[in-house]
Each structure stands twice: as structure tokens, then as C-alpha cells.
Design an enzyme around this catalytic site. Structure first.
Site, PDB file in Angstrom:
ATOM      1  N   ARG A  95      -3.527  -9.863  -0.646  1.00 60.55           N
ATOM      2  CA  ARG A  95      -4.326  -8.672  -0.862  1.00 60.55           C
ATOM      3  C   ARG A  95      -4.796  -8.329  -1.547  1.00 60.55           C
ATOM      4  O   ARG A  95      -5.347  -7.536  -1.875  1.00 60.55           O
ATOM      5  CB  ARG A  95      -3.138  -7.531  -0.334  1.00 60.55           C
ATOM      6  N   LYS A 205      -5.717  -1.654  -2.564  1.00 60.93           N
ATOM      7  CA  LYS A 205      -4.838  -0.539  -4.153  1.00 60.93           C
ATOM      8  C   LYS A 205      -5.560  -0.386  -5.042  1.00 60.93           C
ATOM      9  O   LYS A 205      -4.999  -1.086  -5.998  1.00 60.93           O
ATOM     10  CB  LYS A 205      -3.716  -1.740  -4.016  1.00 60.93           C
ATOM     11  N   GLU A 241      -1.427   8.843   5.684  1.00 58.49           N
ATOM     12  CA  GLU A 241      -0.146   7.984   4.990  1.00 58.49           C
ATOM     13  C   GLU A 241       0.770   9.450   3.913  1.00 58.49           C
ATOM     14  O   GLU A 241       0.293  10.160   3.673  1.00 58.49           O
ATOM     15  CB  GLU A 241      -0.631   6.675   4.537  1.00 58.49           C
TER      16      GLU A 241
HETATM   17  C1  LIG Z   1       1.558  -0.226  -1.882  1.00 53.07           C
HETATM   18  C2  LIG Z   1       0.568   1.139  -1.222  1.00 53.07           C
HETATM   19  C3  LIG Z   1       1.658   1.584   0.068  1.00 53.07           C
HETATM   20  C4  LIG Z   1       2.263  -0.020   0.531  1.00 53.07           C
HETATM   21  O1  LIG Z   1       2.259  -1.342   0.471  1.00 53.07           O
HETATM   22  P1  LIG Z   1       3.463  -2.261   0.771  1.00 53.07           P
HETATM   23  O2  LIG Z   1       2.993  -3.415   0.990  1.00 53.07           O
HETATM   24  O3  LIG Z   1       4.537  -1.807   2.561  1.00 53.07           O
HETATM   25  O4  LIG Z   1       4.474  -1.556  -0.654  1.00 53.07           O
HETATM   26  C5  LIG Z   1       0.905   2.456   0.805  1.00 53.07           C
HETATM   27  N1  LIG Z   1      -0.019   3.049   0.546  1.00 53.07           N
HETATM   28  C6  LIG Z   1      -0.504   2.910  -0.334  1.00 53.07           C
HETATM   29  C7  LIG Z   1      -1.617   4.234  -0.586  1.00 53.07           C
HETATM   30  C8  LIG Z   1      -0.254   2.252  -1.171  1.00 53.07           C
HETATM   31  O5  LIG Z   1      -0.891   2.184  -2.283  1.00 53.07           O
END
Ligand SMILES: *Cc1c(COP(=O)(O)O)cnc(C)c1O
Length: 360
Positions: A95, A205, A241
Site C-alpha cells: 500500500r 494514505k 468511514e
Molecule cells: C490507515 C487508515 C485506515 C485503516 O487502515 P488499516 O490498514 O486497517 O490500518 C482507515 N481509514 C483511513 C483514512 C486510514 O488512513
């Protein structure tokens, strides 16, 4: 006392020279953990700040000026046998590469990143800086257990014009963490801010996305809630989310729904793991639009997922003054069962039947 972010002594720095990535390990100044614990507050803070200072990195660049940077967050979990294991670190590395491509940077060498994460954790464990397994954590199903949090992040070369990064660094640091959400009533509220827009960066991210998340979370906390939940930009009708975690809702007849992945949703590794686990438990899991109206009228349970959040069951969700309570926090809820199983796998109490754990 000022906030003391205690970064572990060993960090890793990788750099792209236009052709290849090369990495090096850096040992920042430290004493033994016991000697550091015996220092007074002021000396502890000074040492922590020194370890969080990387004097050779340029201050003015595309990351500090324009938010052009991305990061990962993953954990190494203390095991009952004294070792540490990481949860699906290969997924975080791929990722990271895809986030970097999304920001038009040369992507990190995934194998180099994976190796440097494992080695950084190992070196800090050898110095005694990482937590040891504690059986008392089992009393609340590891909800307040400690772990090593590993944070790889990009940092751009010097620059002040609006530009992308061609020769970024990827720096990997780690620190000890305990619970992110303090277990309580776990109440959430929708935010009228927009985290991500179609054709934007919601799936990456990136640091930039976190500006809105930070504001929404701080407003929710000021109003007495634990977490803010975002609705979609186009219609304002569908749940997307939380501020740093994905969202799930359980409906009658064991139907579990989570918003489908598209360019405004972060593809969480915990999210994908929960989908696998829930299907194995015989639930019907659907990735699709999740209208807030449907959740307020019909959902039995809701929870959010992420590396920091783990699985956090929600006791209620409030939207425009309309509050719906859920049974997510009850002892035998699906949310609690998934929580126990996921944490059990991570902390070595439940068989790792998916081969998700990697020894350090
Ligand atoms: C990192 C993140 C997540 C969760 O991702 P994981 O891989 O499960 O840690 C969910 N939403 C956002 C906006 C994130 O930055």
C-alpha cells in the site's frame, strides 16, 4: 509536562537516487530503558526530542509546505513466548508503494521496506525498548494491550515551487503504543465536513487527507463523542468511514455491510481481514453503498476498524441530532466476537489460521 513522543533509538532511512533505493540504519542517542526511566521529566523530554530530530533533512520541501507525503501505520504485537510478530506487513509495504505512485513519486522498493521494518523492530527489541507480553491484557481482550507502532513515511527533497517529489526519502520510525480509543460508551457522530472527494486523494494514505480528519475528530471530541463519521461528498447520504478507520454495520439476518472501495475510501488492511473472518463465520458480507438512513433505522451493531482502532464497537451513532443506539458493546455481540478473534490472532492466543503474522 509537555507531550513526550518517545521514538525508539533505531530508525531506518531509505532514499531514491533516480535509479535505485538504498537504505541505512541510524542509531539515535539513547541510554538503557531503565536509565532513561530514571531521568527527571525535563531530561526525558530533552532526550525524546533529540531522538525525534533528524538534523540532516531539509526543512523546506514539498512535504512540509504542501502536505505532499504519505505514510503507513502497522504494529508488532508482543507474544506470550516473548517474541514480537507483525500483522500482514507485506500489505502495508505494497500500500505504501501504491500511495507513493498515487502521489506521482517513485514507489518504494517493497522488499527493502519490509526488511527494514522487521530489522528496525528487532534492533529496538534487542535494546529492550519494546513491550513484553502481559497476561493482564487478556482481562479486557487486549483492548488496552501495548504494541510497537511502526510508522514509515515519505519526506521530499528540498523545494518551494509547487511540484511533485522525484527523490523522496522513506523514513521508518517506531514507538510503543497502548489503546487508541479508550474503551467507554464509544459514541460517534456524523461530521458535515467532507474528507475525500471523487477524483481526489481519499484512497491514498496521504498526510493531506488528515487535515479534515483532524478537524472533524476534534469537533466531535469537543461535543463529547469519541469519533466522527464522514458521509460521501456527492450526496451526503452514504457513510464512508471514520477519521482514520473503516466502517461496518450489522443488519438483521447476519448481514454485514461495509462501504465498497472506490477513490474516496482508504483500503484498510483490517477491513479486508474482517471481511475474510466474517465470511468464515457464515455472515453475508456485502461491499456496497451504506445509507446513513438505513443504519439509523435498521442496524443492530456498528464498528470501525484500523490498525490504531483495532476493532472498536460503537455504542451509538448520532446524525443531525438523531441518535441510534447499538448492541455492539454487549458481551456476545458480533463486534465483540470479531474483536476477540482478531486481537487473539495478533497477540498469539488464537491460531493464526490465515498466516497473517510475521515473526520479527
Ligand atoms: C490507515 C487508515 C485506515 C485503516 O487502515 P488499516 O490498514 O486497517 O490500518 C482507515 N481509514 C483511513 C483514512 C486510514 O488512513
Amino acid at each position: 509536562m509537555a507531550f513526550k513522543l518517545s521514538i525508539h533509538p533505531w530508525v531506518h532511512s531509505a532514499r531514491y537516487n533516480g535509479e535505485t533505493w538504498t537504505g541505512k540504519y541510524i542509531e539515535q542517542r539513547h541510554l538503557t530503558p531503565a536509565e532513561e526511566a530514571a531521568l527527571d521529566d525535563e531530561a526525558q523530554l530533552a532526550l525524546a526530542n533529540e531522538r525525534n530530530t533528524f538534523p540532516h533533512f531539509p526543512l523546506v520541501n514539498y512535504t512540509t509546505q504542501y502536505g505532499l507525503g504519505c505514510f503507513e501505520g502497522l504494529k508488532a504485537y508482543p507474544q506470550p513466548d516473548g517474541s514480537l510478530k507483525l500483522f500482514r506487513p507485506d500489505r502495508n509495504c505494497s500500500r505504501m508503494a501504491s500511495s507513493m505512485k498515487g502521489l506521482r513519486m517513485p514507489p518504494i522498493d517493497e522488499q527493502l521496506l519490509l526488511k527494514s521494518i522487521l530489522e528496525t523492530v528487532k534492533r529496538n527489541a534487542n535494546l529492550g525498548f519494546t513491550p513484553k507480553y502481559n497476561t493482564a491484557w487478556e482481562n479486557d481482550f487486549w483492548q488496552s494491550a501495548a504494541a510497537v507502532y511502526i510508522r514509515p513515511f515519505t519526506y521530499s527533497e528540498p523545494g518551494i515551487g509547487v511540484n511533485t517529489s522525484k527523490n523522496p526519502w522513506v523514513i521508518t520510525v517506531s514507538t510503543n503504543v497502548s489503546a487508541y480509543f479508550v474503551p467507554g460508551k464509544n459514541e460517534a457522530v456524523t461530521s458535515n465536513r467532507v474528507r475525500a472527494t471523487p477524483n481526489g486523494t481519499g484512497w491514498i494514505k496521504t498526510a493531506a487527507n488528515y487535515v479534515i480528519s483532524t478537524l472533524a475528530k476534534s469537533e466531535a471530541v469537543d461535543e463529547g463523542y469519541m469519533e466522527a463519521i464522514f458521509l460521501d461528498a456527492a450526496t451526503g447520504k452514504n457513510i464512508e468511514e471514520g477519521t482514520s478507520c473503516n466502517f461496518f454495520a450489522l443488519f438483521p439476518e447476519n448481514k454485514l455491510i461495509t462501504p465498497a472501495l472506490h477513490d474516496t475510501i482508504l483500503p484498510g488492511i483490517t477491513r479486508s481481514s474482517i471481511i475474510t473472518m466474517a465470511r468464515d463465520k457464515g455472515l453475508e458480507v456485502t461491499e456496497t453503498d451504506l445509507p446513513i438512513s438505513d443504519v439509523l433505522e435498521n442496524a443492530e451493531e456498528c464498528f470501525v476498524t484500523g490498525t490504531a482502532a483495532g476493532i472498536t464497537p460503537l455504542g451509538s451513532l448520532t446524525h443531525k441530532g438523531n441518535k441510534r443506539e447499538f448492541s455492539s458493546l454487549k458481551e456476545n455481540s458480533l463486534s465483540m466476537n470479531l474483536l476477540k478473534e482478531l486481537k487473539g490472532i495478533q497477540y498469539g492466543a488464537v491460531e493464526d489460521r490465515y498466516s497473517w503474522m510475521t515473526a520479527v
